[in-house]
Motif scaffolding. Sequence first.
Motif: not given
Length: 293
Positions: A25-30, A76-80, A19-23, A33-36
């Motif tokens: 992503d939601v705040r920064n449109n990132g 996906l990782l490149i897109q991240t 949930f840390t990367p999820f939060v 979570l793909n790394l996870v």
Amino acid sequence: MKDVLIRSVFGALFLMVVFTPFVYDVRNNGNMLNLVFYVFTMLGTHELSEMSKKSPYKHSMKLPALLLVTALFMPLLIQTAKSFYPLLFNPVWDYFVQTPALLVLWGIVIATVIILSYWIFQKEKIDFVFKSPFVFNFFYPVLPMWTLAIAYTLTNSIDKQMLLIVLLPIYLNDTLAYVFGRLFGKTPLIPSVSPKKTREGFIGGLIGAAIVMIAILYFAGEFTTYNALGVAGVSVLASILATLGDLFESKLKRSVNVKDSGNILPGHGGILDRIDAMLFVAPVLYVLLALIS
């Protein structure tokens, strides 16, 4: 008491990792979570390979399987990474976005979930899947996690919040099914696969998760009859699929006589022991919600 404490600590750490990367992503449109998703898939592939060594067939094909996971996740990782380095070029992802590939993958995932669920209720062991470990590994766990990661990457920051609607019922159902099972459980659900799971626990987890999700909706100020029915429906489907995912992994482990898929999470076992429900629930329901929205 010590075992409960260890399980609780590592359970909390697992949720923090998700949930840390999820939060973020939601705040920064990132798409952090793909790394996870990638790490979970790599670890799941490793654990499945180790399990295959305990089957009658012994071979694992671990290295080719890990290379396949990396190749599939690389766009996906490149897109991240493009969130931090906008000039990165990603022709593979740009092509993928312009095709109906997600719908095709989603259809294959649904068919896979149906087939794996069917195997749960067979009396025979399912160690035959390790005859072709590379192929089996693609369908479980690679395809579900890859499809989820693709759908997540295609979703904007606002709609990414739908992942909560998908994931929360999994953990609510797991906790409440355990509580109801301990308090009222008398009738085994499928004793040959998982002797500790009971029908009472299953029903309690299913209904309890739906009630809690509706309560969250109410306190969030988003309660309407339409929203409540939608959330309850998703919660019920998530609970059913989560139970099937858990039962399938139990069937798989029993087929090769192992207690846990690994030992990376003390008190929980391996990564597959933690994401078995997610593999059935998240790609099916998250893609469905993404398509509807």
